[in-house]
Structures are given as C-alpha cells and as structure tokens.
Design an enzyme around this catalytic site. Structure first.
Site, PDB file in Angstrom:
ATOM      1  N   GLY A  15       0.830  -1.206   0.000  1.00 27.90           N
ATOM      2  CA  GLY A  15       0.000   0.000   0.000  1.00 27.90           C
ATOM      3  C   GLY A  15       0.863   1.254   0.000  1.00 27.90           C
ATOM      4  O   GLY A  15       1.851   1.322   0.715  1.00 27.90           O
ATOM      5  N   ARG A  76       1.250  -4.943  -5.973  1.00 29.03           N
ATOM      6  CA  ARG A  76       1.205  -6.195  -5.229  1.00 29.03           C
ATOM      7  C   ARG A  76       1.617  -7.249  -6.247  1.00 29.03           C
ATOM      8  O   ARG A  76       1.070  -7.322  -7.338  1.00 29.03           O
ATOM      9  CB  ARG A  76      -0.190  -6.455  -4.685  1.00 29.03           C
ATOM     10  CG  ARG A  76      -0.663  -5.265  -3.833  1.00 29.03           C
ATOM     11  CD  ARG A  76      -1.682  -5.634  -2.801  1.00 29.03           C
ATOM     12  NE  ARG A  76      -2.299  -4.431  -2.237  1.00 29.03           N
ATOM     13  CZ  ARG A  76      -1.947  -3.871  -1.071  1.00 29.03           C
ATOM     14  NH1 ARG A  76      -1.001  -4.386  -0.338  1.00 29.03           N
ATOM     15  NH2 ARG A  76      -2.556  -2.799  -0.636  1.00 29.03           N
ATOM     16  N   ASP A 107       3.994  -4.908   6.295  1.00 24.81           N
ATOM     17  CA  ASP A 107       4.439  -6.234   6.728  1.00 24.81           C
ATOM     18  C   ASP A 107       4.594  -7.227   5.573  1.00 24.81           C
ATOM     19  O   ASP A 107       5.511  -8.051   5.589  1.00 24.81           O
ATOM     20  CB  ASP A 107       3.553  -6.790   7.854  1.00 24.81           C
ATOM     21  CG  ASP A 107       2.082  -6.772   7.534  1.00 24.81           C
ATOM     22  OD1 ASP A 107       1.717  -6.347   6.424  1.00 24.81           O
ATOM     23  OD2 ASP A 107       1.289  -7.192   8.391  1.00 24.81           O
ATOM     24  N   THR A 130       3.456   2.635   5.901  1.00 21.58           N
ATOM     25  CA  THR A 130       2.060   2.199   5.850  1.00 21.58           C
ATOM     26  C   THR A 130       1.230   3.117   6.738  1.00 21.58           C
ATOM     27  O   THR A 130       1.689   3.496   7.816  1.00 21.58           O
ATOM     28  CB  THR A 130       1.898   0.735   6.324  1.00 21.58           C
ATOM     29  OG1 THR A 130       0.524   0.509   6.683  1.00 21.58           O
ATOM     30  CG2 THR A 130       2.736   0.406   7.552  1.00 21.58           C
ATOM     31  N   ASP A 132      -1.183   2.355   8.421  1.00 23.19           N
ATOM     32  CA  ASP A 132      -1.838   1.617   9.518  1.00 23.19           C
ATOM     33  C   ASP A 132      -1.090   1.646  10.854  1.00 23.19           C
ATOM     34  O   ASP A 132      -1.647   1.252  11.877  1.00 23.19           O
ATOM     35  CB  ASP A 132      -2.042   0.149   9.121  1.00 23.19           C
ATOM     36  CG  ASP A 132      -3.068   0.013   8.019  1.00 23.19           C
ATOM     37  OD1 ASP A 132      -3.905   0.924   7.885  1.00 23.19           O
ATOM     38  OD2 ASP A 132      -3.020  -0.992   7.293  1.00 23.19           O
ATOM     39  N   ASP A 134       1.151  -0.359  12.023  1.00 27.65           N
ATOM     40  CA  ASP A 134       0.986  -1.683  12.621  1.00 27.65           C
ATOM     41  C   ASP A 134       2.260  -2.528  12.620  1.00 27.65           C
ATOM     42  O   ASP A 134       2.202  -3.749  12.544  1.00 27.65           O
ATOM     43  CB  ASP A 134      -0.143  -2.438  11.906  1.00 27.65           C
ATOM     44  CG  ASP A 134       0.123  -2.592  10.421  1.00 27.65           C
ATOM     45  OD1 ASP A 134       1.104  -2.034   9.926  1.00 27.65           O
ATOM     46  OD2 ASP A 134      -0.667  -3.287   9.759  1.00 27.65           O
ATOM     47  N   ARG A 176      -7.640  -2.516   9.056  1.00 28.20           N
ATOM     48  CA  ARG A 176      -8.289  -3.830   9.108  1.00 28.20           C
ATOM     49  C   ARG A 176      -7.992  -4.533  10.430  1.00 28.20           C
ATOM     50  O   ARG A 176      -8.854  -5.112  11.054  1.00 28.20           O
ATOM     51  CB  ARG A 176      -7.819  -4.689   7.934  1.00 28.20           C
ATOM     52  CG  ARG A 176      -8.982  -5.270   7.172  1.00 28.20           C
ATOM     53  CD  ARG A 176      -8.566  -5.821   5.841  1.00 28.20           C
ATOM     54  NE  ARG A 176      -8.407  -4.793   4.842  1.00 28.20           N
ATOM     55  CZ  ARG A 176      -7.448  -4.758   3.918  1.00 28.20           C
ATOM     56  NH1 ARG A 176      -6.534  -5.690   3.874  1.00 28.20           N
ATOM     57  NH2 ARG A 176      -7.400  -3.799   3.038  1.00 28.20           N
TER      58      ARG A 176
HETATM   59  P1  ADP Z   1       2.179  -4.302   2.537  1.00 30.93           P
HETATM   60  O1  ADP Z   1       3.651  -4.302   2.345  1.00 30.93           O
HETATM   61  O2  ADP Z   1       1.616  -2.916   2.478  1.00 30.93           O
HETATM   62  O3  ADP Z   1       1.765  -5.097   3.755  1.00 30.93           O
HETATM   63  P2  ADP Z   1       1.295  -6.527   0.827  1.00 30.93           P
HETATM   64  O4  ADP Z   1       0.860  -7.378   1.958  1.00 30.93           O
HETATM   65  O5  ADP Z   1       0.460  -6.490  -0.391  1.00 30.93           O
HETATM   66  O6  ADP Z   1       1.512  -5.006   1.266  1.00 30.93           O
HETATM   67  O7  ADP Z   1       2.748  -7.011   0.393  1.00 30.93           O
HETATM   68  C1  ADP Z   1       3.446  -6.362  -0.642  1.00 30.93           C
HETATM   69  C2  ADP Z   1       4.145  -7.362  -1.507  1.00 30.93           C
HETATM   70  O8  ADP Z   1       5.129  -8.072  -0.746  1.00 30.93           O
HETATM   71  C3  ADP Z   1       3.283  -8.479  -2.086  1.00 30.93           C
HETATM   72  O9  ADP Z   1       2.512  -8.045  -3.200  1.00 30.93           O
HETATM   73  C4  ADP Z   1       4.329  -9.485  -2.486  1.00 30.93           C
HETATM   74  O10 ADP Z   1       4.942  -9.136  -3.694  1.00 30.93           O
HETATM   75  C5  ADP Z   1       5.358  -9.332  -1.358  1.00 30.93           C
HETATM   76  N1  ADP Z   1       5.179 -10.411  -0.381  1.00 30.93           N
HETATM   77  C6  ADP Z   1       4.252 -10.516   0.604  1.00 30.93           C
HETATM   78  N2  ADP Z   1       4.370 -11.699   1.259  1.00 30.93           N
HETATM   79  C7  ADP Z   1       5.405 -12.372   0.673  1.00 30.93           C
HETATM   80  C8  ADP Z   1       6.012 -13.649   0.857  1.00 30.93           C
HETATM   81  N3  ADP Z   1       5.592 -14.495   1.782  1.00 30.93           N
HETATM   82  N4  ADP Z   1       7.045 -13.977   0.044  1.00 30.93           N
HETATM   83  C9  ADP Z   1       7.478 -13.131  -0.908  1.00 30.93           C
HETATM   84  N5  ADP Z   1       6.934 -11.936  -1.139  1.00 30.93           N
HETATM   85  C10 ADP Z   1       5.912 -11.546  -0.383  1.00 30.93           C
END
Ligand code: ADP
Length: 328
Positions: A15, A76, A107, A130, A132, A134, A176
C-alpha cells in the site's frame, strides 16, 4: 571498515503512503553523497522481476518531497512469492551488481524482503511505510500522521453538517487489524464513540453512550468505525443502532482511499527523510534484514523478524478511556 557496496536499489511496495517520496529522496541523496550508484525499482517487487530498474541521480528526486503517493509506483506482486520469482529478481539485481536493497512498505513487503535476503544474500533494509501504524519497532510508520490529519479534516466538515441537522454520523476509517487511525482520529475530532478491531463494543454499549449524549442535549454525534471491526463496517453498525436509537437522522460515510493520499504532513516528511538517511547508513555499515524506525524520537533499528513477529496490537486502553470521558 565500510563493506564494499557500490550499488543500492530502492523500491516502494504494497500500500502506498504519504511520505514515501520524501523517503525515496533521502535514500537516493544519502547514497549519492556517499559515492554509491543509486537505482530506483518501478512497481515494487514486480519491477525487480520485470527488470524495471533505473539509475537515479540527485536531480531525479527534485521537487517530490511534498508529493503524496510514490514516484516509484507500487504494486502487489504474486510472482515474488514464488521461488522462481525470487530467483528472477535476484538475477536482475546481480546483472547490475546491486548488492543492497532498501524496501519501503508494510508487513507483506518485509516478509518478501526477508525471504529474498535469506535466499540470495542481498543486503536488505526495511523502512516502515504504511498508514496503519501496525509494525512493531517504530512508534510511527510513514504516512500514519498524514492519514490522521486527512481523516480529521474530513470529520470536521462532516461535523458541520451533522450539527446543523441533528444527525448521527457513522464514519468508517481504514485499519483492518489496527485501530490506530480510528482511535487517534476519534480523539482529535472529538468523536462521541469509536469502534476498534481490537475490542468488542456491543451495540448495547454504543446505544447507551449515544443515549447519554442525547439526554444531555448533544445536537449531533459522530461514531468512528474501524473497517476491521468484528460486527461489520459502518453500514452494518449504523443499521443495528438505528433499530434501537432513533433520536437523530442517521448517515454513513466511508472515507476509503482518500486516507491514503495527499501531501505529507511535516511530520511524515521529516520522518521519511530521517528513515531514508538512516537506512542507507545501515546498509553501508553492512547491516541486513533490519528495519529502521523511530522510538521515542530516536532512530531505532529492529530486526525485520521482530518487526513482523513481535507485532502486537496493544490496545491503548488509557486513550480509549480518555476518549469516553472527553465525549460526555
Ligand atoms: P504491505 O507491504 O503494504 O503489507 P502486501 O501485503 O500487499 O503489502 O505485500 C506487498 C508485496 O510483498 C506483495 O505483493 C508481495 O509481492 C510481497 N510479499 C508478501 N508476502 C510475501 C512472501 N511471503 N514472500 C514473498 N513476497 C511476499
């Protein structure tokens, strides 16, 4: 002695959050100041896989400190979650001799960064970006302060119309799993009640609170609902309350993605600058799999592992209690 690092890349992922641009600017300029070749990866991990990696100079980050969003774009990327995706990303970095990667995100971004660093030995530093708030290891994440300011500006406007018509407004804000935005914006906007994902608030309790306000001649009421509340979003809660409490005309507003945008507050510009500066200095010291954050107004380094696993949404009961007292 400084490790032999010549090339560092930076990306924003997950995000977007206001302050990311101020942070990118700080990363790029701190790197260049230290004689490093800097690269920007477009669209987060997707750009690593698609080989969308471009050199950046001090001028490529001119005039961005005040902009919301991220000039590097974000995405993402499901492919990065696969072993093959991690390998392709690494091959693209290796082809440019890039040995350090700075990731700005939440995260999910950190989870990906950790897997990538463990698998391929790339030095990775995370910056919490982020709205959030968090992640553990930092009192504030980038974008959080701006998001609260955006929310309270919107609520102030809603309060004007709520007050003029004797209305009860349910305003849904982002978060969330984390009620940080909801609780802080409830305090700062003088809301009558706040519903958080971390805490069950029964409709009975909420109705009692609203009735008490109505009995002391409140002309309007604002209830802030965190999108992650267990009893549903603002529409669901409003419906349940309306069945029992009919003193005011009831309206619902979902603030949605406007909370992500806008020019970063001075706090987020300064935080982004400090964290970007600190992240490059960490990589130059040879650190990896660390997150730079802010604790008690000092730069604080936490392992990404701890930032992810120790993150507990500790509800600030004292603030919640205070909100109730101040809204009588
Ligand atoms: P945020 O970083 O804001 O929490 P996301 O949860 O969408 O956003 O995570 C961002 C990106 O990080 C994902 O689209 C993916 O490319 C990568 N990512 C998340 N989890 C994993 C994982 N277990 N292994 C590899 N890449 C990951």
């Amino acid at each position: 002695m400084r490790p032999n690092i010549k090339n560092i890349a930076v990306l924003t992922s997950g995000g977007d959050a206001p302050g990311m641009n101020a942070c990118i600017r700080a990363v790029v300029r701190t790197g260049i100041y230290n004689g490093i070749n800097m690269f920007g990866v477009l669209q987060g991990y997707q750009g690593l896989i698609n080989n969308n990696i471009n050199p950046m100079d001090a001028r490529s980050v001119s005039n961005i400190i005040h902009l919301g969003g991220t000039i590097l774009k974000t995405a993402r990327c499901l492919e990065f979650k696969t072993e093959e995706g991690l390998d392709i990303a690494f091959a693209n970095l290796k082809a440019r001799d890039i040995d350090g990667l700075i990731v700005i995100g939440g995260d999910g971004t950190f989870t990906g960064a950790q897997r990538f660093a463990k698998k391929h030995g790339v030095k990775v530093i995370g910056i919490p970006g982020t709205i959030d708030n968090d992640l553990s290891g930092s009192d504030f994440t980038l974008g959080y302060d701006t998001a609260i300011n955006t929310v309270i500006e919107a609520i102030d406007k809603i309060r004007d119309t709520a007050d003029s018509h004797d209305r009860l407004f349910f305003i849904e804000v982002m978060g969330r799993d984390s009620g940080c935005i909801a609780l802080r914006s409830a305090i700062a906007s003088g809301a009558e009640a706040v519903l958080l994902p971390e805490r069950e608030t029964s409709v009975d309790e909420l109705v009692a609170q609203l009735e008490s306000g109505a009995s002391t001649k409140k002309s309007s009421s604002i209830v802030i609902v965190s999108e992650g509340h267990k009893d549903g979003g603002a529409y669901d809660i409003a419906k349940k309350v309306k069945e029992r409490f009919n003193h005011y005309d009831t309206k619902v507003t979902i603030l949605g993605h406007l909370q992500r945008g806008g020019s970063p507050s001075s706090f987020d510009r300064i935080l982004g600058s400090r964290l970007g500066f600190a992240a490059v200095n960490e990589i130059l010291k040879g650190s990896t799999m660390q997150m730079v954050g802010l604790r008690g107004n000092e730069i604080h380094t936490t392992s990404i592992e701890d930032a992810l696993t120790k993150h507990s949404f500790k509800l600030e009961n004292d603030l919640l209690e205070m909100t109730k007292v101040l809204s009588i």
